[in-house]
Design a protein around this motif. Structure first.
Motif, PDB file in Angstrom:
ATOM      1  N   VAL A  74       0.827  -1.212   0.000  1.00  0.00           N
ATOM      2  CA  VAL A  74       0.000   0.000   0.000  1.00  0.00           C
ATOM      3  C   VAL A  74       0.867   1.270   0.000  1.00  0.00           C
ATOM      4  CG1 VAL A  74      -1.734   1.286   1.309  1.00  0.00           C
ATOM      5  CG2 VAL A  74      -1.848  -1.205   1.225  1.00  0.00           C
ATOM      6  N   ASP A  75       1.879   1.276   0.876  1.00  0.00           N
ATOM      7  CA  ASP A  75       2.702   2.483   0.993  1.00  0.00           C
ATOM      8  C   ASP A  75       3.564   2.712  -0.249  1.00  0.00           C
ATOM      9  OD1 ASP A  75       3.848   0.073   2.052  1.00  0.00           O
ATOM     10  OD2 ASP A  75       5.563   1.217   2.770  1.00  0.00           O
ATOM     11  N   SER A  78       1.698   4.535  -2.969  1.00  0.00           N
ATOM     12  CA  SER A  78       1.621   5.974  -2.740  1.00  0.00           C
ATOM     13  C   SER A  78       2.925   6.651  -3.156  1.00  0.00           C
ATOM     14  CB  SER A  78       1.327   6.236  -1.260  1.00  0.00           C
ATOM     15  OG  SER A  78       1.558   7.576  -0.931  1.00  0.00           O
ATOM     16  N   ARG A  79       4.028   6.048  -2.743  1.00  0.00           N
ATOM     17  CA  ARG A  79       5.320   6.667  -3.077  1.00  0.00           C
ATOM     18  C   ARG A  79       5.597   6.607  -4.574  1.00  0.00           C
ATOM     19  NH1 ARG A  79       6.798   3.767   1.591  1.00  0.00           N
ATOM     20  NH2 ARG A  79       8.062   2.303   0.381  1.00  0.00           N
ATOM     21  N   PHE A  86     -10.088   9.548   0.105  1.00  0.00           N
ATOM     22  CA  PHE A  86     -11.075   8.589   0.607  1.00  0.00           C
ATOM     23  C   PHE A  86     -12.482   9.171   0.666  1.00  0.00           C
ATOM     24  CE2 PHE A  86      -7.203   6.664   1.915  1.00  0.00           C
ATOM     25  CZ  PHE A  86      -7.446   5.343   2.210  1.00  0.00           C
ATOM     26  N   ILE A  92      -7.486   9.271  13.164  1.00  0.00           N
ATOM     27  CA  ILE A  92      -6.326   8.718  13.876  1.00  0.00           C
ATOM     28  C   ILE A  92      -6.123   9.521  15.158  1.00  0.00           C
ATOM     29  CG2 ILE A  92      -3.962   7.890  13.615  1.00  0.00           C
ATOM     30  CD1 ILE A  92      -5.289   7.104  11.120  1.00  0.00           C
ATOM     31  N   ALA A 107       8.731   9.946   4.336  1.00  0.00           N
ATOM     32  CA  ALA A 107       8.797   8.632   3.684  1.00  0.00           C
ATOM     33  C   ALA A 107       9.265   8.747   2.236  1.00  0.00           C
ATOM     34  CB  ALA A 107       7.421   7.964   3.740  1.00  0.00           C
ATOM     35  N   ARG A 108       9.186   9.939   1.673  1.00  0.00           N
ATOM     36  CA  ARG A 108       9.577  10.143   0.279  1.00  0.00           C
ATOM     37  C   ARG A 108      11.022  10.611   0.133  1.00  0.00           C
ATOM     38  NH1 ARG A 108       4.319  10.039   0.664  1.00  0.00           N
ATOM     39  NH2 ARG A 108       3.042   9.666  -1.172  1.00  0.00           N
TER      40      ARG A 108
ATOM     41  N   GLU B 379      -8.189  -0.059   9.417  1.00  0.00           N
ATOM     42  CA  GLU B 379      -8.538   1.122   8.618  1.00  0.00           C
ATOM     43  C   GLU B 379      -7.557   2.272   8.860  1.00  0.00           C
ATOM     44  OE1 GLU B 379     -10.756   1.276   6.102  1.00  0.00           O
ATOM     45  OE2 GLU B 379     -10.910  -0.862   6.554  1.00  0.00           O
ATOM     46  N   GLU B 380      -7.114   2.389  10.126  1.00  0.00           N
ATOM     47  CA  GLU B 380      -6.146   3.447  10.434  1.00  0.00           C
ATOM     48  C   GLU B 380      -4.817   3.169   9.742  1.00  0.00           C
ATOM     49  OE1 GLU B 380      -5.875   4.248  14.671  1.00  0.00           O
ATOM     50  OE2 GLU B 380      -8.049   4.140  14.875  1.00  0.00           O
ATOM     51  N   PHE B 382      -4.304   1.291   7.097  1.00  0.00           N
ATOM     52  CA  PHE B 382      -4.461   1.426   5.647  1.00  0.00           C
ATOM     53  C   PHE B 382      -4.391   2.898   5.244  1.00  0.00           C
ATOM     54  CE2 PHE B 382      -7.468   1.746   1.924  1.00  0.00           C
ATOM     55  CZ  PHE B 382      -6.619   1.156   1.009  1.00  0.00           C
ATOM     56  N   TYR B 383      -5.032   3.723   6.032  1.00  0.00           N
ATOM     57  CA  TYR B 383      -5.067   5.156   5.719  1.00  0.00           C
ATOM     58  C   TYR B 383      -3.657   5.755   5.745  1.00  0.00           C
ATOM     59  CZ  TYR B 383      -6.796   9.980   5.798  1.00  0.00           C
ATOM     60  OH  TYR B 383      -7.071  11.293   5.498  1.00  0.00           O
ATOM     61  N   LEU B 384      -2.922   5.457   6.811  1.00  0.00           N
ATOM     62  CA  LEU B 384      -1.565   6.005   6.928  1.00  0.00           C
ATOM     63  C   LEU B 384      -0.671   5.467   5.821  1.00  0.00           C
ATOM     64  CD1 LEU B 384      -1.096   5.790  10.799  1.00  0.00           C
ATOM     65  CD2 LEU B 384      -1.444   7.847   9.457  1.00  0.00           C
ATOM     66  N   MET B 385      -0.769   4.159   5.569  1.00  0.00           N
ATOM     67  CA  MET B 385       0.078   3.554   4.540  1.00  0.00           C
ATOM     68  C   MET B 385      -0.273   4.086   3.155  1.00  0.00           C
ATOM     69  SD  MET B 385       0.424  -0.360   5.881  1.00  0.00           S
ATOM     70  CE  MET B 385       1.466  -0.871   4.486  1.00  0.00           C
ATOM     71  N   SER B 386      -1.556   4.400   2.959  1.00  0.00           N
ATOM     72  CA  SER B 386      -1.963   4.909   1.649  1.00  0.00           C
ATOM     73  C   SER B 386      -1.357   6.281   1.375  1.00  0.00           C
ATOM     74  CB  SER B 386      -3.487   4.987   1.548  1.00  0.00           C
ATOM     75  OG  SER B 386      -3.950   6.144   2.210  1.00  0.00           O
ATOM     76  N   ARG B 387      -0.723   6.872   2.409  1.00  0.00           N
ATOM     77  CA  ARG B 387      -0.025   8.140   2.192  1.00  0.00           C
ATOM     78  C   ARG B 387       1.478   7.917   2.052  1.00  0.00           C
ATOM     79  NH1 ARG B 387      -4.552   8.903   0.649  1.00  0.00           N
ATOM     80  NH2 ARG B 387      -6.020  10.277   1.713  1.00  0.00           N
ATOM     81  N   GLY B 388       1.862   6.665   1.920  1.00  0.00           N
ATOM     82  CA  GLY B 388       3.267   6.357   1.652  1.00  0.00           C
ATOM     83  C   GLY B 388       4.089   6.041   2.880  1.00  0.00           C
ATOM     84  N   ILE B 389       3.427   6.007   4.052  1.00  0.00           N
ATOM     85  CA  ILE B 389       4.169   5.758   5.291  1.00  0.00           C
ATOM     86  C   ILE B 389       4.276   4.241   5.495  1.00  0.00           C
ATOM     87  CG2 ILE B 389       4.216   6.215   7.774  1.00  0.00           C
ATOM     88  CD1 ILE B 389       2.271   8.605   7.153  1.00  0.00           C
ATOM     89  N   GLU B 390       5.494   3.780   5.713  1.00  0.00           N
ATOM     90  CA  GLU B 390       5.718   2.333   5.868  1.00  0.00           C
ATOM     91  C   GLU B 390       4.887   1.759   7.008  1.00  0.00           C
ATOM     92  OE1 GLU B 390       9.883   1.369   6.344  1.00  0.00           O
ATOM     93  OE2 GLU B 390      10.342   2.921   4.853  1.00  0.00           O
ATOM     94  N   GLU B 391       4.603   0.464   6.901  1.00  0.00           N
ATOM     95  CA  GLU B 391       3.741  -0.187   7.887  1.00  0.00           C
ATOM     96  C   GLU B 391       4.276  -0.017   9.312  1.00  0.00           C
ATOM     97  OE1 GLU B 391       2.968  -4.304   7.186  1.00  0.00           O
ATOM     98  OE2 GLU B 391       1.528  -4.417   8.835  1.00  0.00           O
ATOM     99  N   ILE B 393       6.265   2.205  10.591  1.00  0.00           N
ATOM    100  CA  ILE B 393       6.179   3.590  11.066  1.00  0.00           C
ATOM    101  C   ILE B 393       4.720   3.969  11.288  1.00  0.00           C
ATOM    102  CG2 ILE B 393       6.723   5.992  10.500  1.00  0.00           C
ATOM    103  CD1 ILE B 393       9.298   5.010   9.350  1.00  0.00           C
TER     104      ILE B 393
END
Lengths: 248, 433
Positions: A74-75, A78-79, A86, A92, A107-108, B379-380, B382-391, B393
């Motif tokens: 998933v991450d 994005s990168r 969404f 969070i 992360a980028r 869901e949390e 998935f949301y964070l990871m969908s922004r490119g943040i590694e699992e 982290i």
């Protein structure tokens, strides 16, 4: 040169097949809208592209810049340049918006490189101003206690900060009053450029008055059943989805 | 020569008042007469009683040349010009010079050993008035019998302290026990914030068996932040008693990071109109750590309120037990009492037990209790990871957010910074799991 190709995509959830051979090509710089009735597979498409683990891809591929997204975590997607706005953004607790966006930007960066905090805040404040967001939202927990409109603005803020090559907007208009819709659409329009593509998923034509697409596709029962110019959206608004289903 | 816990405790200084020596003697008798907790005790349900075995431990001894400066500079603390005391093995190592203005206004901030000489009568009127309510009669008497130091804070009527007071306790040496006692009294309309840190100076086994009595008189405000970061072999027993009188507010915050086994008992008594108590605790056990926490919100007067939030993030094979009781006594009408325990399960092998309880004998009360135990929400993540943040982290962010939410309730930037700083170190040490 970026590109997004969805090739004969099949996906299911809990054994129920939702996407049944979906094909779509979004060239760089274009805005494509996907419309369709409830249950046609619109949100499934968005989630499959982003890599939600509830969905199983049973066939086909999604290529971003020629690389298979389906092979990526998933991450990584994005990168690689994909952004999903969404329909129902997660909350969070305890993680501030600013820290969240910093982590996403960090992360980028190559390992060992740190974000310039001053420049980061200047940038985020500029973009919040543009979206009419109060600056105090940087300190608030991600989406927690946000109204529907605030959440959608926050999605667009993230998109602006992450500058993806392709953005998928999943029902971004839902829960927005007309003023908020205009602000969000302005934000998206400001992001339109020759090297960025958009896939705008919506149930209603209304959003497309503000984010004017280059092409409109109609999704029904997991497949694109009609593609056309932006006028197709107006026709759908007038005649309803049943018109196409019957024709089909 | 150090004394084993089975030996009779040594007498304290010649100058301490007779009532104090008598209370120690009496407590020793009671300690000997009281049986160790057993499996049958409701207050020890789910407790690992095998841990209560202290044949080899001894009263701590003075450590010469304890380099407290080094330990203070390595620890996360306020790092300001806060009035402070530093103890090692219950011996005072350092005390800052109190501001003359505060002294003139009657502030007392003294080690117990000195307060027993200089403020004996005042001290006596507040000293260890609370009996055991959550099962630790044996341990409370042990503390009372062997206690040799601690501190006494008395904030006189109307005085508000701008900066938090700070106390460091270090436990040093294998098999040593310390019995730190904290007595904080806020006089009518006064306010104080106190930060107390208990930690080991080495990685040996030892026991810290402490008691804190917090008393807020009418219209006063008391915030007490206690952090525990003992060695991973050590044990921690801590009993805190809160008495909130009319229109007073007491915040009792604890952070537990270290020690192999912990027993924490916290009672708050609400004793007058509009008395308010907050009990907040953040606990981050890893490996095989076991934290056993019992609480009681005791509403004895009408129109009082209490709010409890315990947040546990459990790693590896760690275990937490939370037993919380809200008791609304006869006549304590219009009570508002809330109790929440949230467990974030960071591994498949950790174990979180929650036993919330309610006992209501009054009318017109609003009480609620709840506990949850969940892994990081998909869901949390998935949301964070969908922004490119590694699992990994993303998980750290969610976990940090989970505990920060409780720390925010301190509503005091400096104290929050200290607690969050300790948590940051903790999560850094735990790393990616």
């Amino acid at each position: 040169m970026s590109s997004l190709e969805i090739i004969n995509l099949n996906a299911s959830i809990n054994g129920a097949e939702i996407l049944k051979g979906l094909n779509l090509n979004v060239p760089q710089g274009e805005v494509h809208a996907i419309m369709g009735p409830n249950g046609s597979g619109k949100s499934t498409l968005a989630k499959v592209m982003a890599g939600h683990e509830d969905y199983e891809v049973t066939g086909g591929d999604v290529l971003l810049n020629g690389k298979s997204l389906l092979e990526m975590e998933v991450d990584e997607r994005s990168r690689e340049g994909l952004f999903l706005a969404f329909q129902y953004p997660a909350e969070i607790p305890g993680v501030s918006n600013a820290n969240f966006l910093r982590a996403a930007r960090q992360a980028r960066l190559p390992e060992g490189e740190e974000i310039d905090a001053v420049a980061f805040y200047k940038e985020i404040y500029d973009k919040m101003d543009q979206l009419g967001m109060d600056r105090k939202f940087t300190g608030r927990s991600v989406n927690e206690g946000f109204s529907g409109g605030e959440k959608k603005r926050n999605e667009v803020l993230q998109m602006m900060m992450l500058e993806p090559s392709y953005a998928v907007l999943d029902e971004t208009d839902s829960g927005l009053d007309i003023d908020a819709l205009k602000i969000v659409a302005d934000g998206v329009n400001a992001m339109r450029s020759d090297n960025r593509g958009f896939l705008v998923i919506t149930h209603y034509q209304r959003l497309l008055d503000y984010i004017v697409p280059d092409y409109v596709h109609v999704l029904n029962d997991g497949q694109i059943i009609r593609s056309g110019s932006k006028d197709l959206a107006l026709e759908l608004e007038e005649k309803g989805y049943d018109w196409l289903k019957e024709e089909d | 020569m150090s004394l084993a816990l089975s030996d009779s405790p040594s007498p304290v200084g010649e100058n301490s008042p007779k009532w104090y020596s008598d209370s120690r003697k009496l407590a020793w008798q009671k300690f000997l007469e009281t049986p160790w907790p057993s499996r049958k005790d409701e207050d020890w349900r789910f407790a690992n009683l095998k841990k209560l075995s202290y044949e080899n431990v001894c009263d701590s001894e003075q450590i010469d040349n304890f380099d407290y400066n080094q330990y203070v500079s390595n620890s996360v603390s306020l790092k300001g010009d806060n009035e402070s005391m530093i103890f090692n093995n219950d011996r005072l190592q350092y005390q800052s010079n109190l501001d003359d203005e505060l002294l003139d206004k009657g502030l007392i901030f003294k080690p117990l050993s000195l307060a027993l000489v200089e403020n004996a009568d005042l001290l006596k009127s507040y000293f260890m008035k609370e009996g055991p309510k959550l099962g630790s009669e044996k341990l409370l008497n042990l503390h009372k019998a062997r206690q040799i130091n601690g501190y006494f804070i008395y904030v006189p009527e109307g005085l508000s302290l701008k900066h938090p007071l700070e106390i460091f306790h270090w436990l040093s040496g294998e098999n040593n026990v310390i019995f730190p006692y904290s007595l904080i009294v806020t006089g009518a309309g006064s306010s104080v914030k106190v930060a107390e840190y208990t930690a080991s100076s080495d990685d040996e086994f030892g026991l810290a068996c402490g008691v804190s009595d917090l008393i807020a008189e009418e219209g006063s405000e008391l915030t007490y932040v206690r952090t525990q970061n003992l060695s991973e072999k050590a044990h921690s027993v801590h009993i805190s008693n809160v008495s909130a009188h009319a229109n007073s507010t007491i915040k009792n915050f604890s952070l537990n990071l270290g020690c192999e086994w912990l027993r924490q008992e916290s009672v708050c008594r609400l004793l007058g109109d509009e008395a308010h108590s907050e009990m907040i605790s953040v606990n981050v056990p890893e490996n095989n750590q076991e934290f056993d926490m019992r609480t009681m919100q005791l509403h004895e007067h009408s129109n009082t309120s209490s709010d409890l939030l315990y947040k546990n993030a459990l790693y590896d094979k760690s275990k937490t037990t939370f037993a919380g009781m809200i008791k609304v006594e006869d006549g304590a009408h219009f009570t508002d009492a809330y109790q929440t325990c949230r467990n974030l399960l960071m591994s498949d092998e950790c174990e979180a037990n929650s036993m919330p309880g309610l006992e209501i004998k009054a009318d017109q009360v609003k009480c609620s209790h709840g506990s949850t135990s969940n892994p990081v929400a998909e869901e949390e993540l998935f949301y964070l990871m969908s922004r490119g943040i590694e699992e990994s982290i993303s998980k750290q962010l969610v976990t940090f957010g989970f505990v920060k939410d409780a720390v925010d309730r301190l509503n005091h930037p400096q104290l929050e910074e200290v607690v969050l700083g300790k948590l940051e170190r903790r999560f850094k040490k735990i790393g990616v799991r």
